[in-house]
Design a protein around this motif. Structure first.
Motif, PDB file in Angstrom:
ATOM      1  N   THR A  30       0.231   9.816  11.268  1.00 49.64           N
ATOM      2  CA  THR A  30       0.672   8.876  12.303  1.00 49.64           C
ATOM      3  C   THR A  30       0.154   9.291  13.672  1.00 49.64           C
ATOM      4  OG1 THR A  30       2.655   8.260  11.070  1.00 49.64           O
ATOM      5  CG2 THR A  30       2.721   7.919  13.448  1.00 49.64           C
ATOM      6  N   ASN A  42       5.405   2.317  16.045  1.00 51.30           N
ATOM      7  CA  ASN A  42       6.604   1.483  16.156  1.00 51.30           C
ATOM      8  C   ASN A  42       7.534   2.148  17.169  1.00 51.30           C
ATOM      9  OD1 ASN A  42       8.437   3.323  14.822  1.00 51.30           O
ATOM     10  ND2 ASN A  42       7.608   2.664  12.866  1.00 51.30           N
ATOM     11  N   THR A  45       9.173   5.617  16.153  1.00 56.17           N
ATOM     12  CA  THR A  45       8.223   6.737  16.135  1.00 56.17           C
ATOM     13  C   THR A  45       7.826   7.131  17.550  1.00 56.17           C
ATOM     14  OG1 THR A  45       7.413   6.043  13.976  1.00 56.17           O
ATOM     15  CG2 THR A  45       5.998   7.522  15.247  1.00 56.17           C
TER      16      THR A  45
END
Length: 77
Positions: A30, A42, A45
């Motif tokens: 990520t 998002n 996160t």
């Protein structure tokens, strides 16, 4: 927080992707994807990453005419 701020924050703290992933509870993939501008984050996160970096001493600077940035919190105070 944008991808350049994330890269600058890691560099300022002298931490790797794995270190940040462990601190924030997210995957290394990520972080790498976001830093390389191959995908966004998002809200959850992004919040985890930002909170982990702020706890480690990063202050995020918003766009001020010269682009967004970061600073390291003064550790003496």
């Amino acid at each position: 927080m944008d991808s350049s701020q994330l890269r600058m924050a890691r560099a300022g703290l002298k931490i790797g992707v794995r270190d940040l992933a462990a601190m924030a509870g997210v995957t290394t993939a990520t972080i790498t994807r976001f830093e390389n501008e191959r995908g966004g984050l998002n809200a959850v996160t992004q919040s985890k990453l930002k909170a982990a970096l702020e706890a480690a001493g990063i202050i995020f600077i918003d766009q001020n005419g010269n682009g967004p940035g970061i600073r390291l919190r003064d550790r003496q105070g």
